[in-house]
Design a protein around this motif. Sequence first.
Motif, PDB file in Angstrom:
ATOM      1  N   ARG A 132      37.320  11.567 -19.570  1.00  0.00           N
ATOM      2  CA  ARG A 132      37.501  12.973 -19.892  1.00  0.00           C
ATOM      3  C   ARG A 132      38.358  13.642 -18.830  1.00  0.00           C
ATOM      4  NH1 ARG A 132      31.284  14.322 -20.826  1.00  0.00           N
ATOM      5  NH2 ARG A 132      31.226  12.862 -19.092  1.00  0.00           N
ATOM      6  N   MET A 152      37.201  19.275 -15.839  1.00  0.00           N
ATOM      7  CA  MET A 152      36.420  18.121 -15.394  1.00  0.00           C
ATOM      8  C   MET A 152      36.596  17.847 -13.901  1.00  0.00           C
ATOM      9  SD  MET A 152      34.843  17.168 -18.042  1.00  0.00           S
ATOM     10  CE  MET A 152      34.145  15.666 -17.326  1.00  0.00           C
ATOM     11  N   ASP A 191      34.678   8.129 -29.895  1.00  0.00           N
ATOM     12  CA  ASP A 191      34.125   9.483 -29.933  1.00  0.00           C
ATOM     13  C   ASP A 191      33.038   9.583 -31.011  1.00  0.00           C
ATOM     14  OD1 ASP A 191      35.778  10.237 -27.857  1.00  0.00           O
ATOM     15  OD2 ASP A 191      37.236  11.270 -29.116  1.00  0.00           O
TER      16      ASP A 191
END
Lengths: 291, 291
Positions: A126, A131, B283
């Motif tokens: 990610r 992040m 995902d």
Amino acid sequence: MSTTVGIIGLGLLGGSMAKALRAFTDYEVIGYARRQEVCDAALLDGCVSSASTDVTDIIENSHIVVFALPPDRNAKLFTETAHLFRPGMVVTDVSSAKRNFVKAVYDAIPEGVRFVSIHPMAGSERGGFEMTTKELFRHTTWIVLDDPSKACWSEQVAQELSNMGRAFGARVIHVLLDEHDDYLASVSHMPHLMAATVAVVGGGGEDGTFRMQLAAGGFRDVTRICAGNPSMWREILRGNREAVLRELTEVETQVARLKELLVADDEGRGLEEYLRKAKAIRDTFTELMVK
Amino acid sequence: MSTTVGIIGLGLLGGSMAKALRAFTDYEVIGYARRQEVCDAALLDGCVSSASTDVTDIIENSHIVVFALPPDRNAKLFTETAHLFRPGMVVTDVSSAKRNFVKAVYDAIPEGVRFVSIHPMAGSERGGFEMTTKELFRHTTWIVLDDPSKACWSEQVAQELSNMGRAFGARVIHVLLDEHDDYLASVSHMPHLMAATVAVVGGGGEDGTFRMQLAAGGFRDVTRICAGNPSMWREILRGNREAVLRELTEVETQVARLKELLVADDEGRGLEEYLRKAKAIRDTFTELMVK
């Protein structure tokens, strides 16, 4: 007056470097992002004292410029901005495949500008500024690329960038620039493609979603990294294609060997031996990581 | 009088089941282990009320017998002990490849004995009683195998074993016994071999250990499961060899495709599309796991 680090790209790596520099060093930090909202987020966070969507602005006000975009975009941007670099300035980059960026730098770097590439082995599937964390580099490997035969390479700069990694809590390792991409094909780029392959074979097709309901921690971990940014990984993998192709050919050899071992008339001794070898390698890796 | 569950093998799965049964249900739990020290450890822990290195002892005093050894050893032991089972008793097993054990059961199960196989999708690359925990099954998938055409299969037993999984905090899924091993080849056995392959290609050979010093979280996670028990995995993989071979052939097809995409004259569009597909699958898996 303190040294100013200009970070080109405030994604996971660039943004985390900004935060770590702010937290653990005395450098002044400024940053470029394509989107104004990322600049605003970085300013609000306080990890940069100034942020701009104008890359010229950032380069002109920096002593050390860190290219932290995906590799091809780094290369293109360096070519476009090389004329902005003045003697004494330092260029570095943090990308996972070096070949294209290094070529762009060696082709256009002005005399007196120094270039030492680094590769912090930290990341996540990610990305994005949201992040980022100042702790991203702790207990990770911080590769400093040596290329002492080149006039623009500098032992002193390599030392400064090594100290930066140490200040962030990373382990510093020196690798010859020429060898970096081959090594990375082996321990990073090929594993990324195999994660994608396992996802496609295990979880693709008509009943893939049902099959994945039966999957557990093994599938989860083997495939984790293939959730990473496809566009960035396209640039990394294509930028290192010869070495990646070699590793994939080696994968094919091993898969063919495994197919033989699965049906061998040896009560599974050969297969178990293969699994023991793999386990021994993985156990060695665990020991390396603890150090 | 409460129902007694006899667990054959107090490794990671069997021992964790003993602890979970003790903690979350009213079953009485007894257990077999080959080594006296494992029996002693289980008794000291209190997860079994009795433990023995004599499997006859355990089977004769159980209502439900859980075979929790590696698949071939389960099959061999069932064949040797089938005569001990009396009408009304229940046989189950927890292994990852069912074919050999199921054949042994259907060949020798006495009339009136019921058999429903389960597969808790929980595990670790580190096994043994010392790794067991009553929480091993929480938030994991608990597969109950349906085979309604067989006389020894029982809806009522399937229900009881489903409730056991729910009591442990697992998600219960029913799968047809005939289809189980194919699914598992896809989401568990092939991924295990690819983890081993990545370890061997990435970390093997002369400078493998040096290369692994440059590796990071990607290599760590892709290879984690290949540190599992080689002897157990030999039995799983060879016990499901046809399906595993099919999956490996599919891997070969995908690797060949990736090699084409790496060199395709399309500026990486095809490669990026492939990576997008893999990411979308991964995902989806993340979403499934959150539910």
